[in-house]
Design a protein around this motif. Structure first.
Motif, short mmCIF file in Angstrom:
data_model
loop_
_atom_site.label_atom_id
_atom_site.label_comp_id
_atom_site.label_asym_id
_atom_site.label_seq_id
_atom_site.Cartn_x
_atom_site.Cartn_y
_atom_site.Cartn_z
N ASN A 60 -15.80 13.32 -5.55
CA ASN A 60 -14.41 13.76 -5.74
C ASN A 60 -13.43 12.91 -4.96
N SER A 61 -13.66 11.61 -5.00
CA SER A 61 -12.76 10.66 -4.33
C SER A 61 -12.28 9.61 -5.33
N LEU A 62 -11.15 9.03 -5.02
CA LEU A 62 -10.53 8.05 -5.91
C LEU A 62 -10.05 6.86 -5.09
N TYR A 63 -10.55 5.68 -5.43
CA TYR A 63 -10.10 4.44 -4.80
C TYR A 63 -9.05 3.80 -5.69
N VAL A 64 -7.88 3.50 -5.11
CA VAL A 64 -6.79 2.90 -5.89
C VAL A 64 -6.47 1.52 -5.32
N PRO A 65 -6.76 0.44 -6.05
CA PRO A 65 -6.46 -0.90 -5.55
C PRO A 65 -4.96 -1.22 -5.61
N ALA B 17 -3.50 6.30 -11.77
CA ALA B 17 -4.92 6.55 -11.52
C ALA B 17 -5.23 8.05 -11.53
N LEU B 18 -4.32 8.84 -11.00
CA LEU B 18 -4.51 10.29 -11.00
C LEU B 18 -4.47 10.87 -12.41
N LEU C 123 -6.48 -1.84 0.76
CA LEU C 123 -5.74 -2.76 1.62
C LEU C 123 -5.11 -3.88 0.82
N TYR C 124 -4.04 -4.44 1.35
CA TYR C 124 -3.50 -5.70 0.85
C TYR C 124 -3.38 -6.64 2.04
#
Length: 270
Positions: free
Chosen positions: A214-219, A256-257, A180-181
């Motif tokens: 197998n998850s990726l959090y991207v800020p 990130a990927l 979120l932003y």
């Protein structure tokens, strides 16, 4: 005399050559022939087609994109196509403007959505911004931390259920969630408390995803954090990213990927 010697030499050489030729032909005719089969090239060298699915709210939908390039999802897909191991992208977008976590949970129950998630190689998701907005609308005259903290409990429960539902359809798919932003950063600058709320909710989301292998959090919070970054928002609503804002999000997600490219840019074994 010299000419005779020369001619004799040529004749002798010719006879020897013919004899050798006959010998070679005889040898070849009796030699068994072996045809070697070529091995298939390694799988990583064979271009693949990725099934990409987007779920969530208006950010995944691409609302506010004045360049009409599909928001962050369309841009990330184009970046993925530049990878040598990817032949094409099958993109399906189920993002819906205004969706909260409760709406997304219902969306995941739809047969078409469930079927797409089962076949997906990558799932991109944005959700939670409208959950925060709903709290703001209901408490606009007396905003404090309490209603946000109370709603955060519901948000965490729903977010966990969203991840669990996706996993029930597809245990191996990569889930990429963009954080979120603060959507009120420039619209309601006096509500400085929301910065802290957004950070807390992002922390909750990142912790949930950290427990999923197998998850990726991207800020992306910092992309829209500075006063000059209002130029990254849609002029009409000053809430959603514009084309430039979505481009920056897409670059962040793709970076990130690629940091995990050993796992992310190869299609799962069928």
């Amino acid at each position: 005399m010299i000419r005779k010697i020369g001619l004799l030499s040529v004749l002798c050489f010719t006879m020897i050559a013919i004899g050798c030729s006959n010998g070679i032909n005889t040898t070849l005719s009796n030699k068994p022939v072996s045809i070697m089969e070529k091995e298939n090239p390694p799988e990583e060298f064979v271009p693949i087609t990725l099934n990409v699915v987007g779920i969530g709210d208006s950010l995944t939908k691409g609302v506010g994109d004045n360049m009409d390039e599909g928001g962050y999802l369309g841009r990330v897909s184009e970046l993925l196509k530049q990878n040598d191991t990817i032949k094409d992208i099958n993109l399906t977008n189920y993002g819906v403007k205004g969706h909260k976590t409760t709406n997304l949970l219902k969306k995941l129950e739809e047969e078409e959505v469930a079927s797409s998630l089962k076949e997906a190689d990558l799932i991109f998701m944005t959700i939670g911004g409208n959950d925060i907005m709903n709290v703001v609308k209901q408490n606009i005259l007396s905003l404090d931390f309490k209603p946000f903290r109370e709603e955060q409990i519901n948000y965490v429960r729903n977010f966990n259920e969203i991840v669990d539902t996706i996993r029930s359809y597809n245990p191996d798919v990569k889930i990429v969630y963009s954080g979120l932003y603060n959507p009120f950063k420039f619209l309601l600058p006096e509500l400085t408390e929301i910065d802290n709320i957004v950070s807390e909710w992002n922390l909750s989301s990142s912790e949930i995803l950290a427990n999923d292998s197998n998850s990726l959090y991207v800020p992306v919070e910092d992309i829209f954090a500075n006063a000059t970054d209002n130029k990254l928002l849609d002029k009409e609503d000053e809430f959603h990213p514009n084309g430039i804002g979505y481009s920056l999000m897409a670059d962040r997600i793709y970076e990130a990927l690629t940091e995990e490219q050993d796992d992310l840019l190869e299609k799962s074994d069928e």
